[in-house]
Motif scaffolding. Structure first.
Motif, PDB file in Angstrom:
ATOM      1  N   ASN A  82       0.864  -1.172   0.000  1.00  0.00           N
ATOM      2  CA  ASN A  82       0.000   0.000   0.000  1.00  0.00           C
ATOM      3  C   ASN A  82       0.904   1.225   0.000  1.00  0.00           C
ATOM      4  O   ASN A  82       1.776   1.345   0.852  1.00  0.00           O
TER       5      ASN A  82
ATOM      6  N   LYS B 174      -4.981   7.458  -3.359  1.00  0.00           N
ATOM      7  CA  LYS B 174      -4.624   6.038  -3.427  1.00  0.00           C
ATOM      8  C   LYS B 174      -4.786   5.502  -4.852  1.00  0.00           C
ATOM      9  O   LYS B 174      -3.993   4.669  -5.309  1.00  0.00           O
TER      10      LYS B 174
ATOM     11  N   ALA C  69      -1.963   3.835  -7.169  1.00  0.00           N
ATOM     12  CA  ALA C  69      -2.129   2.511  -7.775  1.00  0.00           C
ATOM     13  C   ALA C  69      -1.807   2.547  -9.262  1.00  0.00           C
ATOM     14  O   ALA C  69      -1.198   1.623  -9.815  1.00  0.00           O
TER      15      ALA C  69
ATOM     16  N   ASN D 239      -3.042  -9.007  -0.551  1.00  0.00           N
ATOM     17  CA  ASN D 239      -3.093  -7.748  -1.292  1.00  0.00           C
ATOM     18  C   ASN D 239      -2.956  -8.016  -2.780  1.00  0.00           C
ATOM     19  O   ASN D 239      -2.328  -8.988  -3.194  1.00  0.00           O
TER      20      ASN D 239
ATOM     21  N   TRP E 118      -4.065  -2.847  -7.700  1.00  0.00           N
ATOM     22  CA  TRP E 118      -3.064  -2.826  -6.633  1.00  0.00           C
ATOM     23  C   TRP E 118      -3.760  -2.391  -5.353  1.00  0.00           C
ATOM     24  O   TRP E 118      -4.848  -1.826  -5.386  1.00  0.00           O
ATOM     25  N   GLU E 119      -3.132  -2.656  -4.224  1.00  0.00           N
ATOM     26  CA  GLU E 119      -3.628  -2.283  -2.897  1.00  0.00           C
ATOM     27  C   GLU E 119      -4.701  -3.250  -2.397  1.00  0.00           C
ATOM     28  O   GLU E 119      -4.604  -4.451  -2.619  1.00  0.00           O
ATOM     29  N   HIS E 120      -5.765  -2.710  -1.764  1.00  0.00           N
ATOM     30  CA  HIS E 120      -6.710  -3.533  -1.010  1.00  0.00           C
ATOM     31  C   HIS E 120      -8.008  -3.796  -1.772  1.00  0.00           C
ATOM     32  O   HIS E 120      -8.247  -3.253  -2.849  1.00  0.00           O
TER      33      HIS E 120
ATOM     34  N   ALA F 192     -10.152  -0.860  -2.987  1.00  0.00           N
ATOM     35  CA  ALA F 192      -9.722  -0.005  -4.096  1.00  0.00           C
ATOM     36  C   ALA F 192     -10.848   0.165  -5.109  1.00  0.00           C
ATOM     37  O   ALA F 192     -11.043   1.249  -5.670  1.00  0.00           O
TER      38      ALA F 192
END
Length: 410
Positions: A91, A141, A145, A195, A203-205, A208
């Motif tokens: 993250n 965020k 990403a 993740n 990308w990330e959680h 997103a």
């Protein structure tokens, strides 16, 4: 602790305030933040002392503390040590671009065949185009990403973070061996979540996308048990387990049968560790991520959204293990979707705490990615809640764990 164990928690703490020991811990080394912005500059509460940890990677620092705890163990009582690493942290900004850790350079220029090379996710791209509809933090965020997507330096960063944790785990195991504790210590390796690192163009959680998703990548986490001389090494199990099963399984394996987890669906699967059929898992496990709830069976992954926030999704994991085709709405899957939807309703009706049931106007225990979504549904007065609750206490011996019932069948 109530069963005679020395108890220690070292690392990240996402279950309440970090400033003093929680849930019966004696030894307490806790990070004071949830979202990591710098591996090399952190604030830590070390058994009541407030410390600034600068110029040292936090994963190495936490490993040092765990090794120190093991080295100082006096053997007068059994111990429980929970080591919560703050990595790998996929993250931004910690994983965006180059890393400073000692393993990063060895990954530069690698091919990274395990990292998908896909187009950027349309859902994320659409959110960027409609940035005025989303909170600034969410938009930030999403842009990060986009920068990370298919970026070789970010891939090397993520790989090096994993290696740093591997190195730390190795040091902890070596400390157990030096102290002669390896054969008498059960070691469990797991994670709070997975993740995305390119899967589905994300990308990330799971948050997103909007609505949140429950793809296999973040929901399927590692679970490794090691007990030298007791658990046969190398055995693998395809059994379905939920995280709510882990505490009950652990206590059962240790022979502690007088604890209760009120309102929990947790069941013990310690028999698998002791040599039982490795397929004897659950028929279904259940997930929740803000406005999205899901059920995973051996064949299907089904998600449903809070009314007004998005459509259901259904994936046939036998025919489509990479979850590329949403088959919800197809006639041949109508009965499957209806059955899984009933299971979902039954599970959450049985186990949800009304106070925190987001699907029925409840509040969030902490932060949410998009609180405005719930304010639109429940009114502007609805807010996530942060509150200081009474310290945990237990009526020792009042209950026994026993086998929890299986409320649902696939």
């Amino acid at each position: 602790r109530n069963r005679g164990y020395r108890t220690a928690m070292i690392g990240k703490w996402h279950l309440g305030q970090p400033w003093r020991p929680s849930l019966g811990y004696e030894y307490w080394v806790a990070l004071t933040i949830g979202h990591t912005v710098d591996f090399w500059n952190n604030h830590v509460i070390d058994n009541g002392k407030s410390l600034e940890i600068k110029g040292r990677h936090i994963v190495d620092y936490l490993t040092d503390k765990a090794v120190e705890y093991i080295e100082n163990y006096d053997g007068t009582a059994p111990f429980y040590l929970q080591l919560n690493y703050d990595g790998p942290y996929v993250n931004p900004p910690t994983n965006l671009g180059p890393a400073k850790n000692r393993f990063y350079k060895s990954y530069l220029g690698q091919e990274f065949k395990s990292f998908p090379r896909l187009a950027f996710n349309k859902n994320l791209a659409q959110q960027i185009l409609e940035d005025e509809k989303h909170p600034p933090f969410v938009v930030e965020k999403l842009f990060e990403a986009l920068q990370m997507h298919n970026d070789p330096e970010t891939m090397a960063n993520v790989a090096s973070q994993n290696t740093l944790v591997d190195d730390g785990v190795g040091r902890v195991l070596a400390a157990l061996k030096r102290r002669g504790l390896a054969r008498n210590t059960l070691v469990i390796f797991s994670s709070d979540q997975g993740n995305f690192y390119g899967q589905h163009g994300i990308w990330e959680h799971t948050t997103a996308t909007t609505p949140s998703n429950l793809y296999e990548t973040p929901m399927n986490i590692p679970l490794i048990f090691r007990h030298v001389g007791h658990i046969v090494p190398g055995r693998r199990s395809d059994a379905l387990l939920g995280q709510y099963d882990l505490p009950v399984t652990l206590l059962d394996y240790l022979g502690i049968d007088d604890a209760v987890f009120a309102g929990s669906p947790g069941r013990s699967f310690a028999a698998i560790l002791k040599g039982a059929d490795t397929r004897q898992g659950r028929d279904a496990v259940f997930f929740e991520q803000e406005e999205t709830r899901g059920v995973r069976t051996k064949r299907y992954s089904f998600w449903r959204r809070l009314e007004g926030t998005g459509m259901p999704e259904l994936y046939d994991m036998q025919l489509d293990p990479e979850q590329k085709t949403n088959v919800y709405g197809k006639k041949e899957y109508e009965r499957v979707a209806a059955r899984l939807s009933r299971q979902l309703d039954t599970f959450f009706a049985t186990y949800s705490n009304p106070k925190y049931d987001l699907w029925h106007g409840g509040v969030a225990k902490g932060s949410l990615m998009r609180p405005s979504m719930f304010q639109r549904l429940y009114g502007k007065d609805w807010q996530p809640r942060t509150e200081l609750l009474p310290a945990f206490t237990e009526d020792v011996g009042a209950h026994r764990t026993g086998p929890a019932r299986e409320p649902l069948a696939d």
